[in-house]
Design a protein around this motif. Structure first.
Motif, mmCIF file in Angstrom:
data_model
loop_
_atom_site.group_PDB
_atom_site.id
_atom_site.type_symbol
_atom_site.label_atom_id
_atom_site.label_comp_id
_atom_site.label_asym_id
_atom_site.label_seq_id
_atom_site.Cartn_x
_atom_site.Cartn_y
_atom_site.Cartn_z
ATOM 1 N N SER A 54 -6.863 -5.333 -6.111
ATOM 2 C CA SER A 54 -6.977 -4.552 -4.880
ATOM 3 C C SER A 54 -6.746 -5.474 -3.706
ATOM 4 O O SER A 54 -6.640 -6.688 -3.853
ATOM 5 C CB SER A 54 -8.344 -3.897 -4.765
ATOM 6 O OG SER A 54 -9.296 -4.862 -4.398
ATOM 7 N N PHE A 55 -6.690 -4.855 -2.528
ATOM 8 C CA PHE A 55 -6.423 -5.655 -1.340
ATOM 9 C C PHE A 55 -7.646 -6.451 -0.902
ATOM 10 O O PHE A 55 -7.559 -7.247 0.020
ATOM 11 C CB PHE A 55 -5.899 -4.773 -0.217
ATOM 12 C CG PHE A 55 -4.445 -4.456 -0.381
ATOM 13 C CD1 PHE A 55 -3.490 -5.313 0.128
ATOM 14 C CD2 PHE A 55 -4.029 -3.350 -1.098
ATOM 15 C CE1 PHE A 55 -2.150 -5.054 -0.051
ATOM 16 C CE2 PHE A 55 -2.694 -3.083 -1.271
ATOM 17 C CZ PHE A 55 -1.749 -3.936 -0.751
ATOM 18 N N GLY A 65 -1.776 10.543 7.621
ATOM 19 C CA GLY A 65 -2.549 9.472 8.248
ATOM 20 C C GLY A 65 -2.425 8.156 7.501
ATOM 21 O O GLY A 65 -2.244 7.101 8.099
ATOM 22 N N ALA A 66 -2.519 8.234 6.157
ATOM 23 C CA ALA A 66 -2.446 7.006 5.367
ATOM 24 C C ALA A 66 -1.068 6.361 5.503
ATOM 25 O O ALA A 66 -0.942 5.148 5.684
ATOM 26 C CB ALA A 66 -2.736 7.324 3.894
ATOM 27 N N ALA A 67 -0.030 7.208 5.453
ATOM 28 C CA ALA A 67 1.322 6.658 5.569
ATOM 29 C C ALA A 67 1.528 6.028 6.932
ATOM 30 O O ALA A 67 2.152 4.970 7.048
ATOM 31 C CB ALA A 67 2.349 7.757 5.338
ATOM 32 N N ALA A 68 0.936 6.661 7.970
ATOM 33 C CA ALA A 68 1.060 6.101 9.314
ATOM 34 C C ALA A 68 0.454 4.707 9.362
ATOM 35 O O ALA A 68 1.005 3.787 9.979
ATOM 36 C CB ALA A 68 0.362 7.003 10.319
ATOM 37 N N GLU A 69 -0.656 4.554 8.647
ATOM 38 C CA GLU A 69 -1.314 3.249 8.632
ATOM 39 C C GLU A 69 -0.433 2.198 7.957
ATOM 40 O O GLU A 69 -0.271 1.087 8.442
ATOM 41 C CB GLU A 69 -2.646 3.375 7.906
ATOM 42 C CG GLU A 69 -3.590 2.243 8.207
ATOM 43 C CD GLU A 69 -4.859 2.359 7.378
ATOM 44 O OE1 GLU A 69 -5.376 1.328 6.971
ATOM 45 O OE2 GLU A 69 -5.307 3.494 7.126
ATOM 46 N N HIS A 70 0.183 2.610 6.838
ATOM 47 C CA HIS A 70 1.065 1.662 6.144
ATOM 48 C C HIS A 70 2.245 1.279 7.019
ATOM 49 O O HIS A 70 2.621 0.115 7.093
ATOM 50 C CB HIS A 70 1.582 2.260 4.834
ATOM 51 C CG HIS A 70 0.499 2.692 3.919
ATOM 52 N ND1 HIS A 70 0.634 3.716 3.005
ATOM 53 C CD2 HIS A 70 -0.770 2.260 3.801
ATOM 54 C CE1 HIS A 70 -0.495 3.882 2.372
ATOM 55 N NE2 HIS A 70 -1.363 3.011 2.832
ATOM 56 N N GLU A 73 0.827 -1.207 0.000
ATOM 57 C CA GLU A 73 0.000 0.000 0.000
ATOM 58 C C GLU A 73 0.861 1.256 0.000
ATOM 59 O O GLU A 73 0.532 2.244 -0.637
ATOM 60 C CB GLU A 73 -0.924 0.002 1.223
ATOM 61 C CG GLU A 73 -2.124 -0.877 1.028
ATOM 62 C CD GLU A 73 -3.176 -0.673 2.104
ATOM 63 O OE1 GLU A 73 -3.040 0.261 2.898
ATOM 64 O OE2 GLU A 73 -4.124 -1.459 2.134
ATOM 65 N N ALA A 74 1.985 1.188 0.710
ATOM 66 C CA ALA A 74 2.838 2.370 0.775
ATOM 67 C C ALA A 74 3.449 2.673 -0.588
ATOM 68 O O ALA A 74 3.564 3.826 -0.986
ATOM 69 C CB ALA A 74 3.938 2.171 1.816
ATOM 70 N N VAL A 75 3.833 1.630 -1.325
ATOM 71 C CA VAL A 75 4.515 1.858 -2.598
ATOM 72 C C VAL A 75 3.523 2.118 -3.724
ATOM 73 O O VAL A 75 3.703 3.032 -4.524
ATOM 74 C CB VAL A 75 5.419 0.648 -2.937
ATOM 75 C CG1 VAL A 75 6.063 0.826 -4.298
ATOM 76 C CG2 VAL A 75 6.487 0.482 -1.867
ATOM 77 N N GLY A 78 -3.410 2.153 -2.061
ATOM 78 C CA GLY A 78 -4.405 1.149 -1.716
ATOM 79 C C GLY A 78 -5.608 1.114 -2.640
ATOM 80 O O GLY A 78 -6.493 0.295 -2.469
ATOM 81 N N ASN A 79 -5.643 2.001 -3.646
ATOM 82 C CA ASN A 79 -6.828 2.039 -4.504
ATOM 83 C C ASN A 79 -6.845 0.863 -5.466
ATOM 84 O O ASN A 79 -5.791 0.404 -5.906
ATOM 85 C CB ASN A 79 -6.844 3.337 -5.318
ATOM 86 C CG ASN A 79 -6.859 4.536 -4.418
ATOM 87 O OD1 ASN A 79 -7.436 4.490 -3.329
ATOM 88 N ND2 ASN A 79 -6.196 5.593 -4.845
#
Lengths: 304, 359
Positions: A224-225, B315-320, A114-116, A119-120
């Protein structure tokens, strides 16, 4: 019950196709379990991760086929890292500890993916990979049954891959080594088989299977996830087929796929619908009570 | 130096087998309880109590439940969230059917319903174990989650399909519902957790706990020694699900206050509680608290702590990062310290005992 035979054929076909895809995920589990005794919970997320990497690379402007090769490289790197970082320090630990370690891998890959890549949901690059689109309508039993071309392609590709894996396991040197490792780590080590090398190979093979599964799943729905939950369906498939059997994964996948679609179609509406989410587990659970080792599994004998 | 048993003689078997044989431990527990009961409500503001302490207590209880099953009995379960859900829905049904009954009694009774369902899904554990059992408990997870959405009787045919937590009071003070204060809810949670932890501690130190550990270490050998596997395993499922059920009821009634109940009890929650048990320490009650504190506070720390330190993090990065960190930590703990945070705690105590000398 069967009032419309063409609808029955359509349902069975859809079950067959999802069964093939379940079987592919289960196959990745079986490969790893056979060669290292690790129950790899992360196989489902590896499918998602492979598909995401492929689509993500393509979005960044990499041509489709180069992206496939690069994704394979990523999967190899993943296999190598997992062997180095996770498996090697945990060798000789109880199975359940290794199982929990694969939870760690799962969560790490979710976060990393998701980070790379974000998440879409993403569209699978179907046409760039020359995968067929559209559907064939056939007149069967007084009605039209629609076959998606991509599903037919998936079934064919899956069959080819399974045959290739069977040949690989049966006739090549590495395949024999893999089977030796599966029988006994110690014995394999004593005849000079490198356990570490074998693990990298087998996790990479599982990565390839994951990529192919990811492409096929992604082509049917988005990448997707959410696939992660679908991948959990591979667990009942494994229980049905047995943890160590490649044919078991396939037969189990088809039984679960067809059983669940038929159940949803005919009995789902009677009790509120959506029973697909748990029917597979109940089929497997009922089965466990009669044959705990699965259809083709090895009988577990325990001594003190 | 500070922590030494010299001079503390035991003259009875009971004293020798005590859970806290050292005076310093007993003082320590008293201090912790005093802080929990008096210090935190006095110092902490409502936000802290409602968003940090109450979730921590709820998760601790759920982790104790799973620890009894997985850590003490060796039966892995991926369906904890579903059993928590059973407790929550049972409590909702009970409180609407018997509005006059004390809500705390109902929370405890709803644990019994959860225990019954747990036993039902624990039945396959007689023939299967390990990964197979994990899949069997996944069946419970998915089936029960489905039932929470699709069986309208469970949520009293509400149009919203969610649990609406009604106002229930105790001695005239509202305990649940919108008007209950954070402190009241905290005290109820804390009371339940303390009592149930004390109960669990007695269970695992007694005959039943010993038989669970025997089953965990080698079930066939345990059977040969005369432990009835059927009873031991099903009791483990019952007790574990009871704790999960009470935690679930607490979660909805004392923490969430209704809302998207069916979505809460998803497989992610089950995994999170399993991680609390792994990181806290398998087979350790105090580890359940450590694990719950760690996993429950990690996202908050990352979300608020890192920006405070000057590291910008969305926030999203924190979740990752949370996901990656949890995953990495599980692997690290399994490799470096398989007994989890509880073992680190033991090591610390050992060091204190011999301080300032190394041995």
């Amino acid at each position: 019950m069967v009032s419309a035979p063409d609808l029955l054929v359509q349902t069975v076909w859809e079950g067959l196709v999802s069964g093939v895809l379940y079987a592919l995920i289960a196959l990745g589990f079986v490969l790893i379990f056979k060669a290292s005794g690790v129950f790899n919970f992360a196989q489902g997320i590896m499918v998602v991760f492979a598909a995401l990497t492929l689509v993500g690379l393509h979005e960044k402007g990499v041509p489709a086929f180069l992206a496939v090769i690069l994704t394979l490289g990523v999967m190899f790197l993943l296999a190598f890292t997992i062997e180095r970082v996770v498996l090697r320090p945990l060798v000789n630990q109880p199975d359940i500890i290794l199982f929990m370690a694969t939870f760690g891998i799962t969560y790490f890959l979710i976060g990393f993916g998701e980070a790379v890549f974000g998440g879409n949901p993403k569209q699978m690059i179907t046409s760039e990979l020359y995968l067929p689109k559209g559907a064939i309508d056939a007149k069967i039993l007084g009605g039209f049954v629609s076959f998606q071309k991509i599903d037919i392609a998936a079934a064919i590709i899956a069959s080819i891959m399974i045959a290739a894996l069977a040949v690989f396991f049966q006739y090549t040197r590495i395949g024999r080594a893999l089977r030796a490792v599966a029988d006994s780590h110690k014995a394999a080590l004593s005849v000079g088989i490198s356990l570490n090398q074998i693990w990298v190979i087998v996790w990479f093979t599982a990565g390839i299977v994951a990529l192919i599964t990811g492409i096929m799943w992604g082509a049917r729905s988005d990448v997707s996830f959410a696939l992660e939950i679908v991948a959990l369906k591979a667990l009942p498939v494994l229980i049905l087929g047995g943890f160590t059997s490649i044919p078991g994964a396939i037969v189990g996948g088809l039984i679960i796929g067809i059983g669940e679609k038929l159940g949803e179609f005919y009995w789902g509406p009677l009790i509120g619908g959506g029973i697909e989410s748990w029917l597979a587990y109940f089929i497997a659970l009922g089965f466990l009570l009669f044959r705990p080792q699965g259809l083709f599994g090895d009988k577990i004998i325990e001594r003190i | 130096m500070f922590y030494r048993e010299a001079g503390q003689y035991k003259s009875t078997y009971a004293a020798d087998m005590a859970v806290f044989p050292l005076r310093q431990d007993r003082i320590g527990i008293a201090v912790i309880l005093a802080i929990a009961f008096i210090g935190i409500p006095m110092i902490g503001n409502d936000f802290f109590i409602a968003t940090v302490m109450i979730p921590f207590l709820v998760f601790s209880l759920a982790a104790i439940g799973l620890n009894i099953l997985t850590g003490y009995t060796g039966l892995i379960s991926l369906g904890t969230a579903a059993f928590m859900g059973v407790g929550a829905y049972a409590c909702y049904k009970l409180t609407t059917l018997f509005p006059g009954v004390n809500i705390i009694v109902l929370i405890l009774v709803s644990g019994l319903f959860s225990a019954a369902i747990g036993v039902l899904f624990g039945l396959p554990s007689l023939r299967i174990k390990g990964f197979y059992l994990a899949v069997a408990t996944l069946a419970a997870q998915f089936f029960l989650q489905w039932a929470f959405v699709r069986v309208p009787w469970l949520f009293n045919y509400n149009a919203s399909g969610a649990i609406e937590v009604p106002l229930r009071s105790l001695f005239g003070i509202p305990v649940t519902g919108a008007s209950a204060s954070a402190e009241t809810r905290y005290f109820v949670c804390l009371g339940l957790v303390v009592v149930l932890t004390w109960f669990a501690s007695n269970l695992v130190h007694g005959r039943l706990g010993r038989s669970w550990m025997a089953v965990r270490d080698m079930d066939i050998a345990a059977e040969l020694m005369g432990i009835k596997l059927l009873n031991a395993k099903l009791l483990a499922f019952a007790v574990s699900s009871f704790y999960a059920g009470v935690a679930g009821a607490m979660m909805i009634f004392l923490w969430y206050g209704g809302g998207e109940a069916a979505d809460v009890f998803n497989i992610r929650l089950s995994f999170n509680i399993l991680f609390m048990v792994i990181i806290g320490g398998l087979g350790s009650l105090i580890g359940s608290f450590f694990g719950a504190a760690f996993i429950a506070s990690l996202p908050t720390i990352l979300k608020f702590g890192l920006p405070a330190l000057g590291v910008p993090l969305s926030g999203a990065a924190a979740e990752h990062v949370t996901f990656m960190l949890v995953g990495a930590l599980i692997i690290i703990f399994l490799i470096v310290e398989p007994h989890g945070l509880a073992r680190l705690w033991q090591i610390t105590k050992q060091k204190l005992r011999t301080w300032p000398f190394p041995y």
